[in-house]
Design a protein around this motif. Structure first.
Motif, PDB file in Angstrom:
ATOM      1  N   ASN A  76       4.127  80.349-120.826  1.00  0.00           N
ATOM      2  CA  ASN A  76       5.562  80.387-120.546  1.00  0.00           C
ATOM      3  C   ASN A  76       5.947  81.731-119.917  1.00  0.00           C
ATOM      4  OD1 ASN A  76       8.191  79.285-120.582  1.00  0.00           O
ATOM      5  ND2 ASN A  76       8.659  80.432-122.438  1.00  0.00           N
ATOM      6  N   ALA A  77       5.460  82.828-120.483  1.00  0.00           N
ATOM      7  CA  ALA A  77       5.752  84.148-119.919  1.00  0.00           C
ATOM      8  C   ALA A  77       5.194  84.252-118.505  1.00  0.00           C
ATOM      9  CB  ALA A  77       5.162  85.253-120.795  1.00  0.00           C
ATOM     10  N   PHE A  78       3.977  83.732-118.305  1.00  0.00           N
ATOM     11  CA  PHE A  78       3.365  83.788-116.972  1.00  0.00           C
ATOM     12  C   PHE A  78       4.189  82.994-115.965  1.00  0.00           C
ATOM     13  CE2 PHE A  78       0.506  82.435-113.609  1.00  0.00           C
ATOM     14  CZ  PHE A  78      -0.026  83.667-113.222  1.00  0.00           C
ATOM     15  N   THR A  79       4.667  81.835-116.360  1.00  0.00           N
ATOM     16  CA  THR A  79       5.472  80.997-115.472  1.00  0.00           C
ATOM     17  C   THR A  79       6.746  81.714-115.030  1.00  0.00           C
ATOM     18  OG1 THR A  79       4.632  79.001-116.519  1.00  0.00           O
ATOM     19  CG2 THR A  79       6.693  78.785-115.298  1.00  0.00           C
ATOM     20  N   HIS A  80       7.371  82.451-115.944  1.00  0.00           N
ATOM     21  CA  HIS A  80       8.630  83.129-115.640  1.00  0.00           C
ATOM     22  C   HIS A  80       8.469  84.509-115.019  1.00  0.00           C
ATOM     23  CE1 HIS A  80      10.132  80.047-118.455  1.00  0.00           C
ATOM     24  NE2 HIS A  80      11.183  80.089-117.656  1.00  0.00           N
ATOM     25  N   SER A  81       7.341  85.176-115.319  1.00  0.00           N
ATOM     26  CA  SER A  81       7.228  86.576-114.891  1.00  0.00           C
ATOM     27  C   SER A  81       5.986  86.914-114.073  1.00  0.00           C
ATOM     28  CB  SER A  81       7.243  87.481-116.129  1.00  0.00           C
ATOM     29  OG  SER A  81       6.035  87.320-116.867  1.00  0.00           O
ATOM     30  N   GLY A  82       4.985  86.042-114.112  1.00  0.00           N
ATOM     31  CA  GLY A  82       3.732  86.373-113.448  1.00  0.00           C
ATOM     32  C   GLY A  82       2.839  87.247-114.303  1.00  0.00           C
ATOM     33  N   CYS A  83       3.191  87.371-115.569  1.00  0.00           N
ATOM     34  CA  CYS A  83       2.454  88.208-116.517  1.00  0.00           C
ATOM     35  C   CYS A  83       2.278  87.419-117.810  1.00  0.00           C
ATOM     36  CB  CYS A  83       3.252  89.478-116.766  1.00  0.00           C
ATOM     37  SG  CYS A  83       2.594  90.553-118.024  1.00  0.00           S
ATOM     38  N   TYR A  84       1.087  87.451-118.388  1.00  0.00           N
ATOM     39  CA  TYR A  84       0.810  86.664-119.600  1.00  0.00           C
ATOM     40  C   TYR A  84       1.390  87.248-120.881  1.00  0.00           C
ATOM     41  CZ  TYR A  84      -2.204  83.408-117.171  1.00  0.00           C
ATOM     42  OH  TYR A  84      -2.676  82.435-116.331  1.00  0.00           O
ATOM     43  N   GLY A  85       1.828  88.473-120.843  1.00  0.00           N
ATOM     44  CA  GLY A  85       2.401  89.075-122.042  1.00  0.00           C
ATOM     45  C   GLY A  85       3.167  90.332-121.697  1.00  0.00           C
ATOM     46  N   VAL A  86       4.462  90.203-121.538  1.00  0.00           N
ATOM     47  CA  VAL A  86       5.283  91.331-121.104  1.00  0.00           C
ATOM     48  C   VAL A  86       5.297  92.453-122.141  1.00  0.00           C
ATOM     49  CG1 VAL A  86       7.632  92.070-120.510  1.00  0.00           C
ATOM     50  CG2 VAL A  86       6.710  89.947-119.557  1.00  0.00           C
ATOM     51  N   ALA A  87       5.606  92.145-123.388  1.00  0.00           N
ATOM     52  CA  ALA A  87       5.766  93.197-124.395  1.00  0.00           C
ATOM     53  C   ALA A  87       4.475  93.994-124.599  1.00  0.00           C
ATOM     54  CB  ALA A  87       6.242  92.605-125.721  1.00  0.00           C
ATOM     55  N   GLU A  88       3.364  93.296-124.825  1.00  0.00           N
ATOM     56  CA  GLU A  88       2.113  94.010-125.072  1.00  0.00           C
ATOM     57  C   GLU A  88       1.639  94.769-123.835  1.00  0.00           C
ATOM     58  OE1 GLU A  88       0.227  91.387-128.727  1.00  0.00           O
ATOM     59  OE2 GLU A  88      -0.785  91.318-126.786  1.00  0.00           O
ATOM     60  N   SER A  89       1.710  94.122-122.675  1.00  0.00           N
ATOM     61  CA  SER A  89       1.277  94.788-121.437  1.00  0.00           C
ATOM     62  C   SER A  89       2.136  96.015-121.139  1.00  0.00           C
ATOM     63  CB  SER A  89       1.373  93.823-120.249  1.00  0.00           C
ATOM     64  OG  SER A  89       0.514  92.733-120.411  1.00  0.00           O
ATOM     65  N   ALA A  90       3.448  95.880-121.297  1.00  0.00           N
ATOM     66  CA  ALA A  90       4.349  96.999-121.022  1.00  0.00           C
ATOM     67  C   ALA A  90       4.129  98.144-122.006  1.00  0.00           C
ATOM     68  CB  ALA A  90       5.804  96.531-121.059  1.00  0.00           C
ATOM     69  N   ALA A  91       3.863  97.816-123.267  1.00  0.00           N
ATOM     70  CA  ALA A  91       3.590  98.865-124.257  1.00  0.00           C
ATOM     71  C   ALA A  91       2.337  99.653-123.874  1.00  0.00           C
ATOM     72  CB  ALA A  91       3.425  98.257-125.648  1.00  0.00           C
ATOM     73  N   LEU A  92       1.280  98.942-123.498  1.00  0.00           N
ATOM     74  CA  LEU A  92       0.046  99.620-123.085  1.00  0.00           C
ATOM     75  C   LEU A  92       0.268 100.456-121.818  1.00  0.00           C
ATOM     76  CD1 LEU A  92      -2.396  96.667-123.774  1.00  0.00           C
ATOM     77  CD2 LEU A  92      -2.414  98.879-124.964  1.00  0.00           C
ATOM     78  N   ALA A  93       1.000  99.897-120.864  1.00  0.00           N
ATOM     79  CA  ALA A  93       1.240 100.597-119.600  1.00  0.00           C
ATOM     80  C   ALA A  93       2.039 101.880-119.801  1.00  0.00           C
ATOM     81  CB  ALA A  93       1.965  99.671-118.618  1.00  0.00           C
ATOM     82  N   VAL A  94       3.111 101.815-120.571  1.00  0.00           N
ATOM     83  CA  VAL A  94       3.931 103.013-120.781  1.00  0.00           C
ATOM     84  C   VAL A  94       3.178 104.045-121.612  1.00  0.00           C
ATOM     85  CG1 VAL A  94       5.233 102.177-122.808  1.00  0.00           C
ATOM     86  CG2 VAL A  94       6.257 103.883-121.288  1.00  0.00           C
ATOM     87  N   ALA A  95       2.401 103.601-122.589  1.00  0.00           N
ATOM     88  CA  ALA A  95       1.621 104.555-123.390  1.00  0.00           C
ATOM     89  C   ALA A  95       0.624 105.298-122.510  1.00  0.00           C
ATOM     90  CB  ALA A  95       0.895 103.829-124.520  1.00  0.00           C
ATOM     91  N   GLU A  96      -0.061 104.576-121.653  1.00  0.00           N
ATOM     92  CA  GLU A  96      -1.058 105.226-120.796  1.00  0.00           C
ATOM     93  C   GLU A  96      -0.409 106.121-119.754  1.00  0.00           C
ATOM     94  OE1 GLU A  96      -4.179 102.628-119.423  1.00  0.00           O
ATOM     95  OE2 GLU A  96      -4.818 102.262-121.499  1.00  0.00           O
ATOM     96  N   GLN A  97       0.747 105.726-119.253  1.00  0.00           N
ATOM     97  CA  GLN A  97       1.403 106.564-118.252  1.00  0.00           C
ATOM     98  C   GLN A  97       1.991 107.829-118.865  1.00  0.00           C
ATOM     99  OE1 GLN A  97       3.360 104.714-115.071  1.00  0.00           O
ATOM    100  NE2 GLN A  97       4.784 106.383-114.742  1.00  0.00           N
ATOM    101  N   LEU A  98       2.657 107.717-119.999  1.00  0.00           N
ATOM    102  CA  LEU A  98       3.329 108.884-120.580  1.00  0.00           C
ATOM    103  C   LEU A  98       2.425 109.725-121.468  1.00  0.00           C
ATOM    104  CD1 LEU A  98       6.870 107.435-121.398  1.00  0.00           C
ATOM    105  CD2 LEU A  98       6.127 108.740-119.390  1.00  0.00           C
TER     106      LEU A  98
END
Length: 141
Positions: free
Chosen positions: A90-112
């Motif tokens: 469902n998330a992939f259908t709406h956003s193109g990403c399989y998991g917004v919350a988990e992916s975004a958490a990992l991305a921001v942690a690695e960037q900051l």
């Protein structure tokens, strides 16, 4: 003199329905933090997918917390797919990403935090939002 321990820092990834209120986001955040013995002072930043960059609730939450709010493209978040605990069609259908919350958490942690990140709290949900917490390799040291 011995090196002082690094402060405990976690990073929140958030997904939400359109028009999700700052109160709904804040309540979910506080529930997750409290359940894991953390406080708002532990947060180093929050993030979501670019599709949510105009959501007032996300901007209000970041302002309330006084921390950075970053947005990542679906392609940037896709790089974290192998590290997700949950993949949502469902998330992939709406956003193109399989998991917004988990992916975004990992991305921001690695960037900051400029260090490899890991999920320290997998995806948690409320009626209108999802949230996950990630930490860098300095977590708990």
């Amino acid at each position: 003199m011995p090196e002082r321990p690094n402060p405990l820092r976690v990073f929140a990834g958030l997904g939400c329905r359109r028009g999700c209120s700052v109160t709904a986001l804040s309540d979910l955040l506080d529930q997750v933090l409290q359940a894991h013995g953390l406080t708002r002072d532990s947060l180093g930043g929050i993030a979501s997918i670019e599709l949510k960059s105009q959501e007032p609730g996300l901007h209000a939450l970041a302002a309330q917390l006084g921390i950075p709010l970053l947005f990542f493209s679906a392609a940037e978040l896709a790089a974290f797919e192998s590290r997700l605990t949950h993949r949502s069609i469902n998330a992939f259908t709406h956003s193109g990403c399989y998991g917004v919350a988990e992916s975004a958490a990992l991305a921001v942690a690695e960037q900051l935090d400029a260090t490899p990140a890991q999920l320290c709290v997998s995806r948690r949900t409320s009626i209108n939002a999802t949230l996950a917490l990630a930490c860098g390799s300095t977590f708990g040291r």
